[in-house]
Enzyme design. Structure first.
Site, short mmCIF file in Angstrom:
data_model
loop_
_atom_site.label_atom_id
_atom_site.label_comp_id
_atom_site.label_asym_id
_atom_site.label_seq_id
_atom_site.Cartn_x
_atom_site.Cartn_y
_atom_site.Cartn_z
N GLY A 12 14.40 -25.49 0.21
CA GLY A 12 14.36 -24.93 -1.23
C GLY A 12 13.26 -24.10 -1.88
O GLY A 12 12.87 -24.03 -2.77
N ASN A 14 12.83 -21.05 -1.19
CA ASN A 14 13.13 -19.71 -1.91
C ASN A 14 13.79 -19.90 -3.25
O ASN A 14 13.37 -19.24 -4.03
CB ASN A 14 14.34 -18.85 -1.04
N LYS A 66 38.07 -28.84 2.37
CA LYS A 66 37.32 -27.74 1.77
C LYS A 66 37.58 -27.25 0.51
O LYS A 66 36.88 -27.17 -0.36
CB LYS A 66 36.92 -26.72 2.84
N ARG A 92 26.57 -23.96 4.53
CA ARG A 92 27.73 -23.97 4.68
C ARG A 92 28.64 -22.81 4.49
O ARG A 92 28.01 -21.76 3.79
CB ARG A 92 28.14 -24.87 3.51
N LEU A 93 29.57 -22.50 5.09
CA LEU A 93 30.41 -21.17 5.16
C LEU A 93 31.11 -21.10 3.83
O LEU A 93 31.83 -22.33 3.30
CB LEU A 93 31.47 -21.16 6.04
N ILE A 94 31.09 -20.26 2.81
CA ILE A 94 31.93 -20.20 1.66
C ILE A 94 33.28 -19.96 1.71
O ILE A 94 33.69 -19.24 2.47
CB ILE A 94 31.21 -19.19 0.88
N ASN A 108 23.53 -13.80 -0.22
CA ASN A 108 22.85 -14.71 0.52
C ASN A 108 21.63 -13.93 1.19
O ASN A 108 21.62 -12.75 1.44
CB ASN A 108 23.85 -15.03 1.61
N HIS A 110 19.63 -14.13 4.95
CA HIS A 110 19.46 -14.61 6.06
C HIS A 110 18.32 -14.17 6.88
O HIS A 110 18.03 -12.88 6.79
CB HIS A 110 20.76 -14.02 6.78
C1 GRF Z 1 15.54 -18.88 4.73
O1 GRF Z 1 14.90 -18.54 5.63
C2 GRF Z 1 16.81 -18.30 4.50
O2 GRF Z 1 16.95 -17.02 4.76
C3 GRF Z 1 17.94 -19.09 5.19
O3 GRF Z 1 17.65 -20.38 4.96
C4 GRF Z 1 16.13 -20.42 4.87
C5 GRF Z 1 16.04 -21.34 3.61
O4 GRF Z 1 14.67 -21.46 3.45
N1 GRF Z 1 19.31 -18.75 4.73
P1 GRF Z 1 14.12 -22.54 2.12
O5 GRF Z 1 15.28 -23.70 1.88
O6 GRF Z 1 14.35 -21.55 0.90
O7 GRF Z 1 12.87 -22.82 2.27
#
Ligand code: GRF
Length: 188
Positions: A12, A14, A66, A92-94, A108, A110
């Protein structure tokens, strides 16, 4: 004020970064109604508590399928009048139920330069590819795995002796700038 829900399954960081930006006023006009997680012991739950953010834990394995799981999540989102869903490490896939409820309103992030290295372990895939650079992508979510329309990307180098952890940290440093910037631009 736009209401957003943040979905996470792991560390978490981010989510934590977005909350810090909101609290310091750098990111404005957005209210996080709650953190939604599918992992009852995830680190992101502790971070949410530190920020005074409500946590909703929905465990898919406790549902027959789901759609039933997503139906419950959707009801809670509607109850909180959530406008946008921000996926931040949600593993998870939405599915159809949430996609229909929040069409064009799910973002999202990535850790690769999509369309390269979709799915799990994108950092490891890039490291093993021989590529000299990688990065992070923010995109809209559709029914595929990391296939939705790309909104913005940032790049960073891959050095020859990089460990996966070093590369991961370099990408996360990009994400902490990229995601709040895109959220501010797209959601407001
Ligand atoms: C991030 O690198 C994001 O790009 C990917 O999962 C990671 C999540 O990291 N989808 P965090 O849980 O925010 O540390």
């Amino acid at each position: 004020m736009k209401k957003v829900a943040i979905f996470a399954s792991g560390s978490g960081t981010n989510f934590d970064n977005i909350m810090n930006r909101i609290e310091s006023g750098v990111l404005s006009g957005i209210k996080v109604t709650a953190l939604y997680t599918d992992q009852p012991s995830a680190q992101c739950i502790h971070l949410a508590k530190q920020h005074g953010v409500e946590v909703h834990i929905y465990e898919p394995r406790t549902y027959p399928n789901k759609s039933a799981y997503e139906e419950d999540v959707l009801n809670q989102l509607n109850e909180e009048h959530v406008d946008w869903i921000i996926l931040a490490g949600y593993m998870r896939l939405i599915g159809h139920t949430l996609l229909k409820g929040y069409e064009g309103k799910i973002l999202n992030i990535h850790p690769s330069l999509l369309p390269k290295y979709k799915g799990k372990d994108a950092v490891g895939q890039a490291l093993n590819s021989g590529d000299r650079e990688t990065g992070s992508t923010v995109h809209y979510v559709d029914e595929g795995m990391d296939t939705g329309q790309i909104i913005e990307q940032r790049t960073c180098p891959i050095y020859q002796n990089d460990t996966k952890e070093e590369l991961e940290n370099r990408i996360k440093a990009l994400e902490y700038e990229l995601y709040p910037a895109v959220i501010q631009k797209i959601i407001l």
